[in-house]
Design an enzyme around this catalytic site. Sequence first.
Site, PDB file in Angstrom:
ATOM      1  CD  GLU A   1      -2.589   1.521   2.484  1.00  0.00           C
ATOM      2  OE1 GLU A   1      -3.491   2.366   2.463  1.00  0.00           O
ATOM      3  OE2 GLU A   1      -2.325   0.835   3.485  1.00  0.00           O
TER       4      GLU A   1
ATOM      5  CD  GLU B   1      -6.858   2.552   6.369  1.00  0.00           C
ATOM      6  OE1 GLU B   1      -6.283   1.574   6.867  1.00  0.00           O
ATOM      7  OE2 GLU B   1      -6.356   3.256   5.473  1.00  0.00           O
TER       8      GLU B   1
END
Length: 269
Positions: free
Chosen positions: A150, A248
């Site tokens: 990520e 998120e």
Amino acid sequence: MSSRGPTVTMKFASNLSFMFGESPKITERYQLAKQAGFKAVETGFPLGFTAQEVADARSKAGVKQVLINIFTGDVTKGEMGFAAIPGKEDEFKKSVALTIEYAKALDCKKIHVMSGKVESPNEINDSTYESNMRFAIEKFQAEDIVALIEPINSITMPNYYMNSFEKGLEIVKKINSPHLRLMLDLFHLQHARGNITRTIKEYLPYLGHVQVAQVPDRHEPDTAGELNYRYVFSLLEKEGYKDYIGLEYRPKAGSAEGLKWIKNFGYTL
């Protein structure tokens, strides 16, 4: 009115490290997510809890764990993983083994491997990162687990090594393993480079997970901000993304109350 076909749906997973902070314990948030209607969750590494405690919480709630972050080290000292840090290879290998233990207990098949912070990255960091990622992938493959890279933007997390989507994609292509994929967090993508439409289309074949939050305040997708998430979700559908989307974000008010956007956007949990 939605223009989507009746068989198309989006799968959402609550990120328990960001949502349901109404409880300070991540083990209790599994049940809160279930009560809110979620069938799937993702988490950072559950520091302070044993693998069995977390597994019991997930099992009791009856939700699926789709992603877990690798053990990051001591976050109070600013540690955010070890993958790109020379001299920390032993710590990295231990973090891989520990996170595999948790992932297996949770029946989780994706691990986000964090790179760590580096003030002035150089070729040594690059080679250390690639070597460590190859080590992790070999261990994950034996357990049928996929490693995720990520890229995290340098505005909200300064000095994070893996801060470039181009670099992340380059590594995924270079290692070329079915057990390594890229994670596309739209919050970080917008901060780092924007160009959302073209990036989704170009990167989709290499994606293993998507996460969302509004920019810049990291709240729900329907809150005021830079991104039109109705368009983003329709684009992901149109391009054929069928995996989970991790939420998120930091709820602006209550976690459950903030979920109204899902119905307003024409989706369900």
